[in-house]
Design a protein around this motif. Structure first.
Motif, PDB file in Angstrom:
ATOM      1  N   LEU A   1       0.852  -1.192   0.000  1.00 11.35           N
ATOM      2  CA  LEU A   1       0.000   0.000   0.000  1.00 11.35           C
ATOM      3  C   LEU A   1       0.880   1.232   0.000  1.00 11.35           C
ATOM      4  O   LEU A   1       1.679   1.432   0.918  1.00 11.35           O
ATOM      5  N   HIS A   2       0.753   2.052  -1.013  1.00 13.49           N
ATOM      6  CA  HIS A   2       1.638   3.203  -1.203  1.00 13.49           C
ATOM      7  C   HIS A   2       0.987   4.498  -0.736  1.00 13.49           C
ATOM      8  O   HIS A   2       1.602   5.323  -0.072  1.00 13.49           O
ATOM      9  N   SER A   3      -0.266   4.697  -1.106  1.00 11.29           N
ATOM     10  CA  SER A   3      -0.990   5.912  -0.729  1.00 11.29           C
ATOM     11  C   SER A   3      -2.468   5.739  -1.041  1.00 11.29           C
ATOM     12  O   SER A   3      -2.872   4.773  -1.684  1.00 11.29           O
ATOM     13  N   PHE A   4      -3.260   6.691  -0.557  1.00 10.32           N
ATOM     14  CA  PHE A   4      -4.685   6.751  -0.884  1.00 10.32           C
ATOM     15  C   PHE A   4      -4.919   7.941  -1.806  1.00 10.32           C
ATOM     16  O   PHE A   4      -4.082   8.846  -1.893  1.00 10.32           O
ATOM     17  N   GLU A   5      -6.076   7.953  -2.474  1.00 10.39           N
ATOM     18  CA  GLU A   5      -6.498   9.143  -3.213  1.00 10.39           C
ATOM     19  C   GLU A   5      -7.847   9.582  -2.664  1.00 10.39           C
ATOM     20  O   GLU A   5      -8.750   8.766  -2.482  1.00 10.39           O
ATOM     21  N   ALA A   6      -7.964  10.865  -2.372  1.00  9.95           N
ATOM     22  CA  ALA A   6      -9.221  11.406  -1.863  1.00  9.95           C
ATOM     23  C   ALA A   6     -10.212  11.553  -3.012  1.00  9.95           C
ATOM     24  O   ALA A   6      -9.911  12.184  -4.023  1.00  9.95           O
ATOM     25  N   LEU A   7     -11.397  10.956  -2.859  1.00  5.21           N
ATOM     26  CA  LEU A   7     -12.454  11.041  -3.867  1.00  5.21           C
ATOM     27  C   LEU A   7     -13.670  11.726  -3.250  1.00  5.21           C
ATOM     28  O   LEU A   7     -14.179  11.273  -2.228  1.00  5.21           O
ATOM     29  N   ILE A   8     -14.117  12.809  -3.840  1.00  3.87           N
ATOM     30  CA  ILE A   8     -15.227  13.563  -3.273  1.00  3.87           C
ATOM     31  C   ILE A   8     -16.557  13.132  -3.891  1.00  3.87           C
ATOM     32  O   ILE A   8     -16.646  12.854  -5.088  1.00  3.87           O
ATOM     33  N   GLY A 184      -7.514   3.044 -12.806  1.00  7.12           N
ATOM     34  CA  GLY A 184      -8.642   2.269 -13.315  1.00  7.12           C
ATOM     35  C   GLY A 184      -8.364   0.791 -13.520  1.00  7.12           C
ATOM     36  O   GLY A 184      -8.942   0.169 -14.405  1.00  7.12           O
ATOM     37  N   VAL A 185      -7.495   0.200 -12.698  1.00  5.25           N
ATOM     38  CA  VAL A 185      -7.187  -1.226 -12.825  1.00  5.25           C
ATOM     39  C   VAL A 185      -8.327  -2.033 -12.187  1.00  5.25           C
ATOM     40  O   VAL A 185      -8.575  -1.919 -10.985  1.00  5.25           O
ATOM     41  N   GLU A 186      -8.998  -2.845 -12.993  1.00  8.32           N
ATOM     42  CA  GLU A 186     -10.182  -3.556 -12.509  1.00  8.32           C
ATOM     43  C   GLU A 186     -10.099  -5.061 -12.677  1.00  8.32           C
ATOM     44  O   GLU A 186     -11.018  -5.781 -12.274  1.00  8.32           O
ATOM     45  N   SER A 187      -9.034  -5.571 -13.283  1.00  6.89           N
ATOM     46  CA  SER A 187      -8.913  -7.025 -13.457  1.00  6.89           C
ATOM     47  C   SER A 187      -7.482  -7.468 -13.192  1.00  6.89           C
ATOM     48  O   SER A 187      -6.534  -6.679 -13.318  1.00  6.89           O
ATOM     49  N   ARG A 188      -7.338  -8.740 -12.832  1.00  2.00           N
ATOM     50  CA  ARG A 188      -6.006  -9.289 -12.573  1.00  2.00           C
ATOM     51  C   ARG A 188      -5.182  -9.338 -13.861  1.00  2.00           C
ATOM     52  O   ARG A 188      -3.960  -9.218 -13.831  1.00  2.00           O
ATOM     53  N   GLU A 189      -5.867  -9.502 -14.996  1.00  2.00           N
ATOM     54  CA  GLU A 189      -5.162  -9.527 -16.280  1.00  2.00           C
ATOM     55  C   GLU A 189      -4.523  -8.164 -16.568  1.00  2.00           C
ATOM     56  O   GLU A 189      -3.381  -8.078 -17.045  1.00  2.00           O
ATOM     57  N   GLN A 190      -5.273  -7.097 -16.278  1.00  2.00           N
ATOM     58  CA  GLN A 190      -4.715  -5.754 -16.467  1.00  2.00           C
ATOM     59  C   GLN A 190      -3.508  -5.532 -15.562  1.00  2.00           C
ATOM     60  O   GLN A 190      -2.471  -5.022 -16.004  1.00  2.00           O
ATOM     61  N   LEU A 191      -3.628  -5.947 -14.301  1.00  2.00           N
ATOM     62  CA  LEU A 191      -2.539  -5.757 -13.350  1.00  2.00           C
ATOM     63  C   LEU A 191      -1.294  -6.538 -13.775  1.00  2.00           C
ATOM     64  O   LEU A 191      -0.177  -6.017 -13.740  1.00  2.00           O
ATOM     65  N   ALA A 202      -0.334   0.875  -9.162  1.00  2.00           N
ATOM     66  CA  ALA A 202      -1.641   0.766  -9.798  1.00  2.00           C
ATOM     67  C   ALA A 202      -2.716   1.142  -8.783  1.00  2.00           C
ATOM     68  O   ALA A 202      -2.543   0.953  -7.579  1.00  2.00           O
ATOM     69  N   GLN A 203      -3.826   1.674  -9.286  1.00  2.00           N
ATOM     70  CA  GLN A 203      -4.982   1.921  -8.426  1.00  2.00           C
ATOM     71  C   GLN A 203      -6.236   1.562  -9.207  1.00  2.00           C
ATOM     72  O   GLN A 203      -6.268   1.592 -10.438  1.00  2.00           O
ATOM     73  N   GLY A 204      -7.292   1.209  -8.479  1.00  2.00           N
ATOM     74  CA  GLY A 204      -8.535   0.835  -9.141  1.00  2.00           C
ATOM     75  C   GLY A 204      -9.347  -0.112  -8.279  1.00  2.00           C
ATOM     76  O   GLY A 204      -8.930  -0.522  -7.193  1.00  2.00           O
ATOM     77  N   TYR A 205     -10.521  -0.485  -8.779  1.00  2.00           N
ATOM     78  CA  TYR A 205     -11.457  -1.292  -8.001  1.00  2.00           C
ATOM     79  C   TYR A 205     -10.932  -2.696  -7.708  1.00  2.00           C
ATOM     80  O   TYR A 205     -11.391  -3.334  -6.771  1.00  2.00           O
TER      81      TYR A 205
END
Length: 208
Positions: A1-8, A184-191, A202-205
């Motif tokens: 875990l590197h950091s968070f991003e604030a989402l409003i 926007g990384v949402e799949s293991r294949e993308q990662l 990487a960040q994403g769901y």
């Protein structure tokens, strides 16, 4: 875990939970974007202070800044006051700007970015690849990280051309001495593909 991003988000009394695209443009038109940015920064700083007071290991929080806030020469003083108010380090808060914002007033932008970097803040270019900035500007900007826009990541596995674009963006960023974050990384294949291409973060769901 590197950091968070604030989402409003805005919990609207009638329409429910609204994403930023549904209300931030109006805040910009009303001249309230700076107030929103200030509120988010203060909220994140307060949270970081709370974590540290409770004995937790604080993880940096990245905050997106709007165009007016970034072009304001008072931003650096505001950040100094925020650090003092909550007894934080500059490394606790990361700042993100889009490439269009970064080059919209290049002289002011360079001065503000250079001062922020001298203070110890890390600055990222967000949504990289979607704007119209020239590579000459990108070379001049004193930034630490480049974030590849989610649209490139989403289409990366559909054909070889899209993979080539992502690979080139990663190589370009590394060539400039910048760290790369894929959004926007949402799949293991993308990662897995991003790891193969040498992407740093990487960040994403898929992750949260």
């Amino acid at each position: 875990l590197h950091s968070f991003e604030a989402l409003i988000r805005w919990q609207h009394p009638v329409r429910g939970l609204l994403g930023p695209g549904e209300f931030l443009p109006y805040a910009e038109q009303l001249g309230m974007a700076g107030e929103v940015d200030h509120w988010v920064l203060d909220h994140c700083a307060k949270l970081l202070h709370k974590w540290r007071a409770e004995g937790e290991r604080p993880v940096p929080i990245a905050v997106n800044l709007g165009a007016r806030q970034f072009q304001n020469n008072e931003l650096c003083q505001q950040m100094r006051e925020l650090l003092a108010k909550y007894q934080l380090k500059a490394a606790d808060i990361e700042l993100e700007i889009t490439e269009n914002v970064a080059v919209s007033d290049i002289n002011t932008g360079l001065n503000v970015l250079s001062e922020l970097q001298a203070m110890g803040f890390r600055v990222s270019i967000d949504d990289f690849g979607t704007g119209y900035s020239s590579l000459a500007y990108l070379r001049r900007l004193p930034i630490d990280r480049i974030k590849i826009d989610r649209s490139f990541v989403a289409e990366m596995l559909s054909n070889e051309a899209n993979t080539t674009i992502v690979r080139t963006l990663i190589q370009l960023s590394h060539g400039l001495g910048k760290q790369v974050i894929a959004e926007g990384v949402e799949s293991r294949e993308q990662l897995a593909t991003l790891l193969d291409l040498g992407c740093d973060c990487a960040q994403g769901y898929l992750l949260s």
